[in-house]
Scaffold this motif. Structure first.
Motif, PDB file in Angstrom:
ATOM      1  N   SER A  91       0.837  -1.190   0.000  1.00  0.00           N
ATOM      2  CA  SER A  91       0.000   0.000   0.000  1.00  0.00           C
ATOM      3  C   SER A  91       0.879   1.250   0.000  1.00  0.00           C
ATOM      4  O   SER A  91       2.007   1.212   0.468  1.00  0.00           O
ATOM      5  N   VAL A  92       0.362   2.328  -0.555  1.00  0.00           N
ATOM      6  CA  VAL A  92       0.980   3.644  -0.359  1.00  0.00           C
ATOM      7  C   VAL A  92      -0.057   4.511   0.355  1.00  0.00           C
ATOM      8  O   VAL A  92      -1.160   4.721  -0.159  1.00  0.00           O
ATOM      9  N   ASN A  93       0.290   4.955   1.574  1.00  0.00           N
ATOM     10  CA  ASN A  93      -0.621   5.770   2.385  1.00  0.00           C
ATOM     11  C   ASN A  93       0.038   7.103   2.718  1.00  0.00           C
ATOM     12  O   ASN A  93       1.250   7.187   2.842  1.00  0.00           O
ATOM     13  N   ALA A  94      -0.788   8.133   2.882  1.00  0.00           N
ATOM     14  CA  ALA A  94      -0.318   9.409   3.431  1.00  0.00           C
ATOM     15  C   ALA A  94      -1.211   9.695   4.636  1.00  0.00           C
ATOM     16  O   ALA A  94      -2.253   9.037   4.815  1.00  0.00           O
ATOM     17  N   PHE A  95      -0.810  10.650   5.476  1.00  0.00           N
ATOM     18  CA  PHE A  95      -1.576  10.926   6.698  1.00  0.00           C
ATOM     19  C   PHE A  95      -1.814  12.416   6.860  1.00  0.00           C
ATOM     20  O   PHE A  95      -0.890  13.212   6.735  1.00  0.00           O
ATOM     21  N   LEU A  96      -3.068  12.748   7.138  1.00  0.00           N
ATOM     22  CA  LEU A  96      -3.442  14.137   7.354  1.00  0.00           C
ATOM     23  C   LEU A  96      -3.706  14.296   8.849  1.00  0.00           C
ATOM     24  O   LEU A  96      -4.499  13.547   9.425  1.00  0.00           O
ATOM     25  N   VAL A  97      -3.036  15.273   9.466  1.00  0.00           N
ATOM     26  CA  VAL A  97      -3.156  15.432  10.915  1.00  0.00           C
ATOM     27  C   VAL A  97      -3.767  16.789  11.223  1.00  0.00           C
ATOM     28  O   VAL A  97      -3.185  17.829  10.901  1.00  0.00           O
ATOM     29  N   ASN A  98      -4.948  16.765  11.826  1.00  0.00           N
ATOM     30  CA  ASN A  98      -5.608  17.993  12.240  1.00  0.00           C
ATOM     31  C   ASN A  98      -5.303  18.213  13.719  1.00  0.00           C
ATOM     32  O   ASN A  98      -5.867  17.552  14.590  1.00  0.00           O
ATOM     33  N   THR A  99      -4.355  19.142  13.986  1.00  0.00           N
ATOM     34  CA  THR A  99      -3.920  19.353  15.375  1.00  0.00           C
ATOM     35  C   THR A  99      -4.835  20.341  16.106  1.00  0.00           C
ATOM     36  O   THR A  99      -4.650  20.607  17.286  1.00  0.00           O
ATOM     37  N   GLY A 100      -5.788  20.896  15.378  1.00  0.00           N
ATOM     38  CA  GLY A 100      -6.661  21.920  15.964  1.00  0.00           C
ATOM     39  C   GLY A 100      -6.241  23.302  15.500  1.00  0.00           C
ATOM     40  O   GLY A 100      -7.073  24.128  15.152  1.00  0.00           O
ATOM     41  N   SER A 101      -4.920  23.527  15.433  1.00  0.00           N
ATOM     42  CA  SER A 101      -4.429  24.827  14.958  1.00  0.00           C
ATOM     43  C   SER A 101      -3.746  24.709  13.606  1.00  0.00           C
ATOM     44  O   SER A 101      -3.470  25.708  12.951  1.00  0.00           O
ATOM     45  N   SER A 102      -3.480  23.499  13.171  1.00  0.00           N
ATOM     46  CA  SER A 102      -2.755  23.282  11.924  1.00  0.00           C
ATOM     47  C   SER A 102      -3.269  22.031  11.224  1.00  0.00           C
ATOM     48  O   SER A 102      -3.697  21.084  11.889  1.00  0.00           O
ATOM     49  N   LEU A 103      -3.219  22.063   9.887  1.00  0.00           N
ATOM     50  CA  LEU A 103      -3.549  20.850   9.130  1.00  0.00           C
ATOM     51  C   LEU A 103      -2.270  20.406   8.416  1.00  0.00           C
ATOM     52  O   LEU A 103      -1.772  21.093   7.524  1.00  0.00           O
ATOM     53  N   VAL A 104      -1.755  19.286   8.888  1.00  0.00           N
ATOM     54  CA  VAL A 104      -0.431  18.833   8.453  1.00  0.00           C
ATOM     55  C   VAL A 104      -0.557  17.537   7.647  1.00  0.00           C
ATOM     56  O   VAL A 104      -1.166  16.575   8.107  1.00  0.00           O
ATOM     57  N   LEU A 105       0.031  17.531   6.470  1.00  0.00           N
ATOM     58  CA  LEU A 105       0.052  16.319   5.658  1.00  0.00           C
ATOM     59  C   LEU A 105       1.425  15.674   5.806  1.00  0.00           C
ATOM     60  O   LEU A 105       2.445  16.334   5.591  1.00  0.00           O
ATOM     61  N   VAL A 106       1.442  14.398   6.214  1.00  0.00           N
ATOM     62  CA  VAL A 106       2.723  13.677   6.318  1.00  0.00           C
ATOM     63  C   VAL A 106       2.829  12.756   5.109  1.00  0.00           C
ATOM     64  O   VAL A 106       2.048  11.818   4.965  1.00  0.00           O
ATOM     65  N   ASP A 107       3.771  13.068   4.227  1.00  0.00           N
ATOM     66  CA  ASP A 107       3.937  12.407   2.926  1.00  0.00           C
ATOM     67  C   ASP A 107       2.701  12.669   2.049  1.00  0.00           C
ATOM     68  O   ASP A 107       1.667  13.134   2.542  1.00  0.00           O
ATOM     69  N   SER A 108       2.846  12.394   0.758  1.00  0.00           N
ATOM     70  CA  SER A 108       1.781  12.873  -0.140  1.00  0.00           C
ATOM     71  C   SER A 108       1.415  11.898  -1.257  1.00  0.00           C
ATOM     72  O   SER A 108       0.638  12.226  -2.141  1.00  0.00           O
ATOM     73  N   GLY A 109       1.994  10.681  -1.227  1.00  0.00           N
ATOM     74  CA  GLY A 109       1.666   9.717  -2.281  1.00  0.00           C
ATOM     75  C   GLY A 109       2.436   9.984  -3.568  1.00  0.00           C
ATOM     76  O   GLY A 109       3.276  10.882  -3.643  1.00  0.00           O
ATOM     77  N   SER A 110       2.099   9.198  -4.581  1.00  0.00           N
ATOM     78  CA  SER A 110       2.885   9.139  -5.828  1.00  0.00           C
ATOM     79  C   SER A 110       2.422  10.047  -6.942  1.00  0.00           C
ATOM     80  O   SER A 110       3.130  10.193  -7.936  1.00  0.00           O
ATOM     81  N   SER A 111       1.194  10.587  -6.841  1.00  0.00           N
ATOM     82  CA  SER A 111       0.585  11.298  -7.973  1.00  0.00           C
ATOM     83  C   SER A 111       0.733  10.400  -9.213  1.00  0.00           C
ATOM     84  O   SER A 111       0.389   9.230  -9.138  1.00  0.00           O
ATOM     85  N   SER A 112       1.270  10.906 -10.311  1.00  0.00           N
ATOM     86  CA  SER A 112       1.390  10.060 -11.504  1.00  0.00           C
ATOM     87  C   SER A 112       2.806   9.502 -11.672  1.00  0.00           C
ATOM     88  O   SER A 112       3.134   8.941 -12.712  1.00  0.00           O
ATOM     89  N   CYS A 113       3.666   9.649 -10.638  1.00  0.00           N
ATOM     90  CA  CYS A 113       5.074   9.238 -10.766  1.00  0.00           C
ATOM     91  C   CYS A 113       5.296   7.726 -10.814  1.00  0.00           C
ATOM     92  O   CYS A 113       6.332   7.270 -11.267  1.00  0.00           O
ATOM     93  N   ASN A 114       4.366   6.940 -10.285  1.00  0.00           N
ATOM     94  CA  ASN A 114       4.595   5.489 -10.228  1.00  0.00           C
ATOM     95  C   ASN A 114       3.475   4.678 -10.874  1.00  0.00           C
ATOM     96  O   ASN A 114       3.146   3.585 -10.418  1.00  0.00           O
ATOM     97  N   GLY A 115       2.895   5.222 -11.936  1.00  0.00           N
ATOM     98  CA  GLY A 115       1.900   4.447 -12.670  1.00  0.00           C
ATOM     99  C   GLY A 115       0.475   4.673 -12.209  1.00  0.00           C
ATOM    100  O   GLY A 115       0.220   5.343 -11.207  1.00  0.00           O
ATOM    101  N   PRO A 116      -0.473   4.070 -12.962  1.00  0.00           N
ATOM    102  CA  PRO A 116      -1.903   4.363 -12.786  1.00  0.00           C
ATOM    103  C   PRO A 116      -2.547   3.809 -11.514  1.00  0.00           C
ATOM    104  O   PRO A 116      -3.657   4.194 -11.186  1.00  0.00           O
ATOM    105  N   ASN A 117      -1.853   2.914 -10.787  1.00  0.00           N
ATOM    106  CA  ASN A 117      -2.456   2.361  -9.566  1.00  0.00           C
ATOM    107  C   ASN A 117      -2.475   3.371  -8.427  1.00  0.00           C
ATOM    108  O   ASN A 117      -3.153   3.172  -7.423  1.00  0.00           O
ATOM    109  N   PHE A 118      -1.681   4.437  -8.587  1.00  0.00           N
ATOM    110  CA  PHE A 118      -1.542   5.399  -7.493  1.00  0.00           C
ATOM    111  C   PHE A 118      -2.073   6.773  -7.897  1.00  0.00           C
ATOM    112  O   PHE A 118      -2.422   7.007  -9.044  1.00  0.00           O
TER     113      PHE A 118
END
Ligand code: ZN
Length: 325
Positions: A91-118
């Motif tokens: 799997s390729v997962n990313a994580f969105l963290v809502n701290t209450g004061s900030s919305l933080v994305l940890v990693d962002s996935g492949s977009s189109s860099c690694n083929g159509p499955n992602f």
């Protein structure tokens, strides 16, 4: 007379229901497999909401695992019922963290860099109820395309209000033009291809001065940074405390919930420094199993949130989070 009418009626009814059944069986369409999950999973840790975002899945060849006999790989995959004909599903997962004061994305996935499955992170972020404009911070564990490419699309920032953070050692390794010459000749072409993808992804943020580097000891929006080098030279994990719970976003210290938990000294082909990557995994697994932090991992089966357990301090088990509605 009455009985025989009843018998006839019953047999007609039985016959008609049997023929309906036969018809139903014959004409029931086969439903093609649909998307199995919503593509996001929300996990509450105290006041903090973590949303796991699925980017996609793909199959890895078992031959990518290093320092372990092939027969042992097969044996472990069989034990975990993970010996699929197409390879080991990852799997390729990313994580969105809502701290209450900030919305933080940890990693962002492949977009189109690694083929159509992602490339489903943005779709799933929106499906979870968020907007890309709300993300103010992006923390990258490292700069491999399956972690960085999702920040942009064809030279345009996907998160227009976000500042991207990566370790200075990591930025220096991939983005310093002098680096390629230091590599063995046979590794240079692959390195250049990867660098091109990374440059394209980070460029819109660099142009706006929204690309920053950090080092050990820094704290970003409440996240502590933990050096976990080996998979790449500047690989970092991030930890966030919420009440009594600590969540560690481990990045690529592990790529398999079966082989690398059963035999954690197994490296993977993508490791820049396999020996160091193994040492890092052993040290982090021991720490996380002992202290019981919640772990969020980009390459463990979606949603990639759970805990690490060890009975003997040598081999480990992945305990996925229990589904909560
Ligand atoms: Zn990765």
């Amino acid at each position: 007379m009455k009985t025989s009418i009843l018998a006839i009626t019953t047999s007609i009814a039985l016959f008609s229901s049997l023929s309906t059944l036969a018809e139903t069986t014959k004409t029931l369409p086969i439903i093609e497999q649909q998307a199995q999950v919503a593509g996001y999973y929300q996990y509450q840790a105290g006041d903090v909401q973590i949303t796991a975002l699925l980017d996609g899945t793909n199959y890895l060849s078992p031959t990518l695992f290093k320092g372990i006999p092939t027969a042992k790989v097969t044996q472990i995959l069989k034990k975990y019922y993970a010996d699929q004909a197409k390879g080991v599903q990852t799997s390729v997962n990313a994580f969105l963290v809502n701290t209450g004061s900030s919305l933080v994305l940890v990693d962002s996935g492949s977009s189109s860099c690694n083929g159509p499955n992602f490339g489903s992170v943005i779709k799933n972020l929106k499906a979870a109820g968020y907007k890309t404009e709300q993300v103010d911070t992006i923390l990258l564990t490292h700069l491999h395309p399956d972690h960085v490419c999702g920040i942009s699309d064809k030279g345009v920032a996907n998160f227009p209000n976000a500042t991207v953070y990566v370790a200075d050692a990591e930025a220096n390794y991939w983005l310093n033009p002098k680096q390629v010459a230091k590599l063995p000749q046979d590794k240079q072409a692959r390195f250049k291809q990867t660098v091109e993808k990374i440059q394209q992804a980070v460029h819109p943020y660099q142009a706006k001065k929204h690309f920053k580097t950090f080092k050990l000891g820094d704290k970003i929006k409440g996240f502590d940074v933990i050096s976990t080098a080996g998979h790449t030279p500047g690989h970092f994990s991030f930890a966030f405390k919420s009440g009594n719970e600590e969540i560690v976003f481990v990045g690529d210290i592990v790529h398999s919930h079966s082989i690398q938990f059963d035999q954690p000294e197994t490296a993977i082909d993508f490791d820049t420094d396999p020996k160091k990557a193994v040492q890092t995994r052993l040290a982090q697994f021991a720490r996380l199993a002992k202290q019981g932090q919640t772990v969020a991992a980009p390459h463990l089966p979606f949603p990639g949130i759970g805990h690490i357990y060890s009975k003997d301090g040598k081999s480990y088990q992945w305990i996925p989070v229990h589904f909560k509605d």
